[in-house]
Design an enzyme around this catalytic site. Structure first.
Site, PDB file in Angstrom:
ATOM      1  N   GLY A  57      42.817  38.340  39.697  1.00  0.00           N
ATOM      2  CA  GLY A  57      42.964  38.605  37.748  1.00  0.00           C
ATOM      3  C   GLY A  57      44.305  39.459  37.770  1.00  0.00           C
ATOM      4  N   CYS A 141      35.340  42.633  31.978  1.00  0.00           N
ATOM      5  CA  CYS A 141      36.148  43.613  31.981  1.00  0.00           C
ATOM      6  C   CYS A 141      35.377  44.362  30.139  1.00  0.00           C
ATOM      7  CB  CYS A 141      37.164  43.165  31.083  1.00  0.00           C
ATOM      8  SG  CYS A 141      37.903  42.092  32.435  1.00  0.00           S
ATOM      9  N   LYS A 176      36.323  32.548  31.570  1.00  0.00           N
ATOM     10  CA  LYS A 176      34.715  32.901  33.092  1.00  0.00           C
ATOM     11  C   LYS A 176      33.765  33.607  32.311  1.00  0.00           C
ATOM     12  CE  LYS A 176      34.921  33.848  38.089  1.00  0.00           C
ATOM     13  NZ  LYS A 176      35.466  34.008  38.842  1.00  0.00           N
TER      14      LYS A 176
END
Ligand SMILES: Cc1cc2nc3c(=O)[nH]c(=O)nc-3n(C[C@H](O)[C@H](O)[C@H](O)COP(=O)(O)O)c2cc1C
Length: 311
Positions: A57, A141, A176
């Protein structure tokens, strides 16, 4: 001497698939965070045998990640709290992508951010860069502006980030999904409606372990993400549910280490799969899965792996 010998078998790299416009040699990819930026694993695994890889990432600015210990093994899984350590967008483009560009496999860039603006800025910068076939958006996140709630836990936030990314890029956008939600199909449908080209699932499940000798959590971050064989039944259930809730392609991830694991995911409705933790145990796993899928298709007499989906 590496502990594992790289196999240059170039045997079978089929079956080709088109995943939301991304041409893949086969439906097997390496999962983000478990293959670095590709070069790290190249001595142990021939990346050109695979459909592609999803790089670690990337955030706008380089991140150091969490303090150690940040990896802990459980009886059939792995807990990690790496904390999204990465080289940052510009170093990725100048130091990592040139090497990856020379490799004949699809490169998908996983992106992360603390705000919708951060995701959008990264996506905009990646648009049109040669050597990148798609973006995978990690929505696990926390949104700093919205009080720390994870983008992936709120359908409105997940949709907002997807919509804004789609506005600034012509690359295929794979979102995702996080499994740390009550009903993953609600998020999947919100993201599809917002324009996602494909979904990948699952990211890690939140867990923890305690070091009873030291009387403290095993990870410095206390909580970590659980991956590996322990999560496969949960991932498979979620792929089954999501594949029946949306029209866009689904990439199955979670505990896959053998061809039969992968075949279960195709039967559940996945159009492609990713391999994560298994690579850390046996770097050759993904190549073995590619060969195993091709043999399975020969035995079954089929030319499209999606034909085995259970209706
Ligand atoms: C050490 C480690 C680092 C990871 N880093 C990322 C990441 O940066 N971005 C992301 O979306 N997923 C990340 N993941 C999650 C994996 O890509 C994958 O979704 C998860 O591990 C489940 O698959 P597996 O059971 O095959 O490992 C990471 C997983 C591990 C084990």
């Amino acid at each position: 001497m590496p502990a594992f010998e790289r196999k240059d078998t170039h045997a079978m790299t089929r079956p080709e698939v088109d995943l939301a416009g991304i041409k893949l040699k086969n439906p097997v990819l390496l999962a983000s965070g478990t293959c670095g930026y590709g070069q790290e694993i190249n001595d142990l695994l021939d990346l050109e045998l695979l459909g592609g890889l999803v790089v670690k990432g990337i955030s706008l600015i380089e991140r150091p990640g969490n303090p150690p210990p940040r990896i802990h093994e459980t009886p059939c899984g792995l807990l990690n709290a790496i904390g999204l350590e990465n080289v940052g967008l510009e170093r990725f483009l100048s130091e990592k992508l040139p090497w990856l560009e020379k490799i004949d496999t699809a490169v998908i860039v996983n992106i992360l951010g603390d705000s919708v603006e951060e995701y959008t800025q990264i996506a905009q910068r990646l648009n049109g860069v040669p050597g990148i076939e798609g973006i995978e958006v990690n929505i696990s996140c926390p949104n700093v502006k919205a009080g720390g709630i994870a983008f992936g836990a709120d359908p409105a936030l997940a949709a907002e980030v997807t919509r804004r990314i789609k506005m600034v890029t012509s690359l295929p956008v794979i979102v995702k999904l996080s499994p740390n939600v009550t009903d993953i199909t609600v998020i999947a449908k919100a993201v599809e409606e917002a324009g996602a080209d494909a979904l990948s699932l699952i990211n890690t499940l939140l867990g923890m372990a305690i070091d009873i000798k030291n009387k403290r959590p095993a990870l410095a971050n206390v909580f970590g993400g659980l991956s590996g064989p322990a999560i496969k039944p949960i991932a498979l259930r979620m792929v089954w549910q999501v594949a029946r809730a949306v029209e866009i392609p689904v990439i199955g991830i979670g505990g896959i280490s053998t061809p039969s694991d992968a075949i279960e995911f195709f039967m559940a409705g996945a159009s492609a799969i990713q391999i994560g933790t298994a690579t850390l145990v046996n770097p050759g796993s993904a190549a073995e899965v590619v060969t195993g899928i091709a043999s399975f298709m020969d035995k079954e007499g089929i030319d499209d792996i999606r034909q085995i989906r259970i209706i």
